[in-house]
Design a protein around this motif. Structure first.
Motif, PDB file in Angstrom:
ATOM      1  N   ASP A  26      36.594  35.171  39.604  1.00  0.00           N
ATOM      2  CA  ASP A  26      37.905  35.636  40.047  1.00  0.00           C
ATOM      3  C   ASP A  26      38.108  35.364  41.537  1.00  0.00           C
ATOM      4  OD1 ASP A  26      38.920  36.831  37.553  1.00  0.00           O
ATOM      5  OD2 ASP A  26      37.151  38.087  37.762  1.00  0.00           O
ATOM      6  N   HIS A  27      38.218  34.084  41.872  1.00  0.00           N
ATOM      7  CA  HIS A  27      38.433  33.673  43.248  1.00  0.00           C
ATOM      8  C   HIS A  27      39.128  32.317  43.227  1.00  0.00           C
ATOM      9  CE1 HIS A  27      34.322  32.386  41.996  1.00  0.00           C
ATOM     10  NE2 HIS A  27      34.779  31.212  42.405  1.00  0.00           N
ATOM     11  N   PRO A  80      36.221  43.991  40.003  1.00  0.00           N
ATOM     12  CA  PRO A  80      35.335  44.792  39.148  1.00  0.00           C
ATOM     13  C   PRO A  80      34.168  43.987  38.589  1.00  0.00           C
ATOM     14  CG  PRO A  80      37.638  45.209  38.631  1.00  0.00           C
ATOM     15  CD  PRO A  80      37.625  44.045  39.569  1.00  0.00           C
ATOM     16  N   THR A  81      32.971  44.524  38.733  1.00  0.00           N
ATOM     17  CA  THR A  81      31.750  43.916  38.204  1.00  0.00           C
ATOM     18  C   THR A  81      30.953  45.005  37.502  1.00  0.00           C
ATOM     19  OG1 THR A  81      31.707  42.341  40.047  1.00  0.00           O
ATOM     20  CG2 THR A  81      29.689  42.588  38.769  1.00  0.00           C
ATOM     21  N   TYR A 100      39.428  54.443  42.997  1.00  0.00           N
ATOM     22  CA  TYR A 100      39.113  53.203  43.686  1.00  0.00           C
ATOM     23  C   TYR A 100      40.273  52.828  44.604  1.00  0.00           C
ATOM     24  CZ  TYR A 100      35.517  52.364  40.080  1.00  0.00           C
ATOM     25  OH  TYR A 100      34.424  52.456  39.247  1.00  0.00           O
ATOM     26  N   ALA A 101      39.956  52.144  45.714  1.00  0.00           N
ATOM     27  CA  ALA A 101      41.004  51.654  46.612  1.00  0.00           C
ATOM     28  C   ALA A 101      40.619  50.286  47.142  1.00  0.00           C
ATOM     29  CB  ALA A 101      41.209  52.626  47.777  1.00  0.00           C
ATOM     30  N   ASP A 102      41.578  49.371  47.145  1.00  0.00           N
ATOM     31  CA  ASP A 102      41.375  48.044  47.714  1.00  0.00           C
ATOM     32  C   ASP A 102      42.741  47.489  48.088  1.00  0.00           C
ATOM     33  OD1 ASP A 102      38.709  45.987  47.450  1.00  0.00           O
ATOM     34  OD2 ASP A 102      40.627  45.058  47.930  1.00  0.00           O
ATOM     35  N   HIS A 110      42.980  43.324  38.007  1.00  0.00           N
ATOM     36  CA  HIS A 110      41.804  43.580  37.181  1.00  0.00           C
ATOM     37  C   HIS A 110      41.572  45.073  36.989  1.00  0.00           C
ATOM     38  CE1 HIS A 110      40.177  39.509  36.706  1.00  0.00           C
ATOM     39  NE2 HIS A 110      40.731  39.284  37.874  1.00  0.00           N
ATOM     40  N   ALA A 111      41.887  45.849  38.009  1.00  0.00           N
ATOM     41  CA  ALA A 111      41.635  47.281  37.928  1.00  0.00           C
ATOM     42  C   ALA A 111      42.414  47.911  36.783  1.00  0.00           C
ATOM     43  CB  ALA A 111      42.000  47.948  39.250  1.00  0.00           C
ATOM     44  N   ARG A 112      43.634  47.475  36.590  1.00  0.00           N
ATOM     45  CA  ARG A 112      44.455  48.050  35.522  1.00  0.00           C
ATOM     46  C   ARG A 112      43.816  47.857  34.149  1.00  0.00           C
ATOM     47  NH1 ARG A 112      50.094  45.760  38.064  1.00  0.00           N
ATOM     48  NH2 ARG A 112      50.668  47.622  39.251  1.00  0.00           N
TER      49      ARG A 112
END
Length: 261
Positions: A26-27, A80-81, A100-102, A110-112
């Motif tokens: 994911d980059h 997320p890993t 989580y915060a970013d 991805h968090a969703r």
């Protein structure tokens, strides 16, 4: 990978570079190119990234299983890993709450999908910047009870933000007694040339990067009670097996966990 809304694929981002170190997908090309420059300076940076993950797992497991912490705030989450922090915490305490915060919109995408916790617990995500800690605190109150202990996790983050001491002071001041600060931080103590070159890679691409020595990192914990073994190389914090001394230069960072009295 196709661009995600609000993501600038022409500018590298710390979270996506970290994903590259961990072997993720994911980059963008710009992230991979910047990460490869870091690998030239620090060939073992992937080992360091894995060491950060291992420390996070050990510290989270300790807080949930032994220190009685039932709430966690993880700032600078990254892509997320698995296993993620909430999975470690809720494995020990299914009712644990995690926020989580970013600031990377790609992390949000991805968090969703990935950061779903146990039915008994709660897991939430905040799209926010670590340089605005009060906004994070305000948003986290929707999920976390700040009258009860919280495990504040800032893994491999404070060396990437300006005004780091002020940010930590703001965050810890809002926490109840019995809360814990969990941190890792980049240092040049073990590999001065490699870390200096690494910092240059980030700075040349518009990202703040400030390595600190052990005493400077210890200052983040002023007013808190450091847990044993104190401020130590990341891979040495309560390692199940004593690492070889040669590993220190490959993991250029310190880790510590401290309790708020």
């Amino acid at each position: 990978m196709s661009p995600t809304s609000d993501v600038d694929p022409s500018v590298p981002h710390i979270a996506r570079m970290y994903d590259y170190y961990l072997g993720g997908k994911d980059h963008y090309q710009v992230d991979a190119e910047a990460a490869e420059k870091v690998l030239e300076a620090l060939p073992a940076v992937r080992i360091a990234a894995q060491a950060n993950r291992g420390f996070m797992h050990r510290a989270t497991r300790y807080l949930a299983a032994e220190a009685g912490v039932r709430q966690f705030l993880d700032i600078g989450t990254g892509i997320p890993t698995e296993p993620n922090l909430h999975q470690i915490a809720q494995e020990q305490v299914p009712s644990a709450r995690v926020v989580y915060a970013d600031n990377d919109p790609l992390v949000l995408a991805h968090a969703r999908a990935l950061m779903k916790g146990t039915p008994e617990g709660r897991t939430n995500y905040i799209q926010a910047d670590a340089t605005r800690p009060q906004e994070i605190l305000d948003a986290a109150r929707a999920t976390l009870d700040f009258t009860q202990p919280i495990g504040l996790s800032v893994i491999a983050l404070m060396n990437f933000v300006p005004d780091a001491y002020e940010i930590i002071t703001t965050l810890t001041a809002a926490l109840a007694p019995g809360s814990h600060l969990v941190m890792t931080h980049l240092t040049a103590d073990f590999d001065p040339e490699g870390v200096a070159a690494t910092a240059t890679v980030y700075r040349d691409r518009g990202m703040h990067c400030q390595p600190r020595n052990r005493s400077e990192i210890a200052q983040f914990f002023d007013g808190l009670e450091l847990l044993e073994p104190g401020v130590v190389p990341i891979h040495r914090w309560r390692a199940p097996v004593e690492p070889p001394k040669s590993r220190d230069a490959q993991v250029p960072g310190y880790a510590a966990v401290a309790r708020k009295p």
